[in-house]
Design a protein around this motif. Structure first.
Motif, short mmCIF file in Angstrom:
data_model
loop_
_atom_site.label_atom_id
_atom_site.label_comp_id
_atom_site.label_asym_id
_atom_site.label_seq_id
_atom_site.Cartn_x
_atom_site.Cartn_y
_atom_site.Cartn_z
N MET A 1 0.84 -1.20 0.00
CA MET A 1 0.00 0.00 0.00
C MET A 1 0.87 1.25 0.00
N LYS A 2 0.49 2.25 -0.79
CA LYS A 2 1.24 3.49 -0.85
C LYS A 2 1.06 4.25 0.46
N ASN A 3 2.13 4.92 0.91
CA ASN A 3 2.03 5.69 2.14
C ASN A 3 1.96 7.19 1.89
N TYR A 4 1.75 7.58 0.65
CA TYR A 4 1.60 9.00 0.36
C TYR A 4 0.12 9.34 0.21
N VAL A 5 -0.19 10.61 0.36
CA VAL A 5 -1.57 11.08 0.20
C VAL A 5 -1.55 12.28 -0.75
N ILE A 6 -2.41 12.24 -1.74
CA ILE A 6 -2.52 13.33 -2.70
C ILE A 6 -3.88 14.00 -2.56
N CYS A 7 -3.85 15.32 -2.48
CA CYS A 7 -5.06 16.12 -2.41
C CYS A 7 -5.23 16.87 -3.73
N ALA A 8 -6.32 16.61 -4.43
CA ALA A 8 -6.59 17.33 -5.67
C ALA A 8 -7.33 18.62 -5.36
N SER A 189 7.74 15.54 -0.89
CA SER A 189 6.79 15.87 0.16
C SER A 189 6.89 14.93 1.36
N LEU A 190 7.10 13.66 1.11
CA LEU A 190 7.17 12.69 2.21
C LEU A 190 8.29 13.01 3.18
N GLU A 191 9.41 13.49 2.66
CA GLU A 191 10.54 13.79 3.53
C GLU A 191 10.29 15.01 4.40
N LEU A 192 9.41 15.88 3.95
CA LEU A 192 9.03 17.03 4.76
C LEU A 192 8.01 16.65 5.84
N GLY A 193 7.55 15.42 5.81
CA GLY A 193 6.57 14.96 6.79
C GLY A 193 5.16 15.43 6.53
N ASN A 194 4.88 15.83 5.28
CA ASN A 194 3.58 16.39 4.97
C ASN A 194 2.45 15.37 5.09
N ALA A 195 1.31 15.85 5.58
CA ALA A 195 0.14 15.00 5.68
C ALA A 195 -0.39 14.62 4.31
N TRP A 196 -0.24 15.52 3.35
CA TRP A 196 -0.61 15.28 1.96
C TRP A 196 0.11 16.30 1.09
N MET A 197 -0.02 16.15 -0.22
CA MET A 197 0.48 17.17 -1.14
C MET A 197 -0.62 17.51 -2.13
N LEU A 214 1.68 21.15 -9.40
CA LEU A 214 1.88 20.05 -10.33
C LEU A 214 0.57 19.30 -10.55
N ASP A 215 0.46 18.63 -11.68
CA ASP A 215 -0.69 17.78 -11.93
C ASP A 215 -0.63 16.55 -11.03
N ILE A 216 -1.81 16.01 -10.69
CA ILE A 216 -1.84 14.84 -9.80
C ILE A 216 -1.15 13.64 -10.44
N SER A 217 -1.21 13.52 -11.75
CA SER A 217 -0.55 12.39 -12.41
C SER A 217 0.96 12.47 -12.22
N LEU A 218 1.52 13.68 -12.25
CA LEU A 218 2.96 13.84 -12.06
C LEU A 218 3.34 13.58 -10.61
N LEU A 219 2.50 14.00 -9.66
CA LEU A 219 2.76 13.70 -8.26
C LEU A 219 2.77 12.19 -8.02
N GLN A 220 1.83 11.49 -8.63
CA GLN A 220 1.79 10.04 -8.46
C GLN A 220 3.08 9.39 -8.94
N SER A 232 11.95 15.64 -16.26
CA SER A 232 11.90 17.07 -15.94
C SER A 232 10.61 17.40 -15.22
N ILE A 233 10.67 18.46 -14.45
CA ILE A 233 9.48 19.03 -13.82
C ILE A 233 9.56 20.52 -14.09
N GLY A 234 8.73 21.00 -15.01
CA GLY A 234 8.85 22.39 -15.42
C GLY A 234 10.22 22.60 -16.05
N LYS A 235 10.97 23.57 -15.54
CA LYS A 235 12.30 23.86 -16.07
C LYS A 235 13.39 23.14 -15.28
#
Length: 252
Positions: A1-8, A189-197, A214-220, A232-235
């Motif tokens: 199971m993934k341990n990250y959380v994405i908020c759209a 984001s995970l290294e910053l301890g964020n609850a979600w991104m 960023l788009d949610i697909s890129l975050l995933q 790349s991410i942007g520039k």
């Protein structure tokens, strides 16, 4: 199971527009929806509440203030009354801006938790970290959100320091950087301890005013174990991101 959380983050000038984006995000596998309602001038609160229940994902409700962005029109109801009415839909979280919304804190009851947010579109100096941390230490319902604009590697290090301090004190938080340099904080984001991104549904839909979103697909993709495979991410190319990241870690 993934341990990250994405908020759209969904944003539209109609409730149907919010719903369509939220359903797309849900089908794409996000975990939380932030509904930005400041694009709707005559918001029907009851209809909005029914729509949130229909989407059936954890919800954050927010209305960005004109205090933080002159491109936003003040709500007809007045900000305090609007937020008070938004609370009646019983979202999982309500977004409050520091310091403008502090008087509203005492009015929040029930199960709704609070995202207490601070923004600096120009740099880092407007972030009153100590004050917002103190509020969180005195109210367990508060999640601290910091959105600042790093303009140097030292600024990026400061984001990491804030994240580390909040982690150490067991305060729920989201610390993120805006702009091109800030994208590093989003993919790590995970290294910053964020609850979600936070992410947009796609490049044409969602958060319109937060630079570097960023788009949610890129975050995933970025949250996968092999995150450095991104070309790349942007520039920011792979090498540049890696070098910045190493410089941050070397001073931690």
């Amino acid at each position: 199971m993934k341990n990250y959380v994405i908020c759209a983050v969904v944003y539209s000038d109609t409730i149907d527009g919010l719903k369509n984006q939220a359903v797309r995000a849900k089908n794409a596998g996000v975990h939380i929806i932030e509904y930005r309602v400041d694009g709707i001038q005559d918001l029907n609160i009851e209809e909005f509440g029914r729509m949130i229940k229909l989407v059936n994902l954890p919800s954050i409700v927010s209305s960005r203030s004109e205090w933080n962005n002159e491109a936003i029109t003040a709500p007809k109801l007045g900000r305090e009354e609007l937020i008070t009415r938004l609370l009646t839909v019983e979202p999982d979280f309500i977004n409050l801006e520091y310091p403008i919304d502090i008087p509203i804190l005492s009015q929040i009851n029930g199960k709704t938790k609070i995202v207490l947010s601070m923004l600096d579109f120009d740099g880092m100096s407007k972030i009153d970290f100590r004050s917002v941390k103190e509020y969180a230490q005195n109210d367990e319902r508060i999640l601290v959100k910091i959105s600042a604009t790093p303009n140097s590697v030292n600024n990026l290090r400061q984001l990491w320091k804030w994240g580390d301090e909040l982690k150490k004190d067991k305060i729920d938080h989201v610390v993120l950087g805006m702009g091109e340099l800030g994208k590093l904080s989003r993919i790590k984001s995970l290294e910053l301890g964020n609850a979600w991104m936070y992410g947009r549904v796609d490049s044409k839909n969602g958060e319109p005013y937060l630079p570097g979103m960023l788009d949610i697909s890129l975050l995933q993709k970025a949250f996968d174990d092999e995150s450095w495979h991104l070309a790349s991410i942007g520039k920011l190319n792979n090498y540049f991101i890696h070098e910045l990241y190493n410089r941050i870690l070397s001073s931690s």
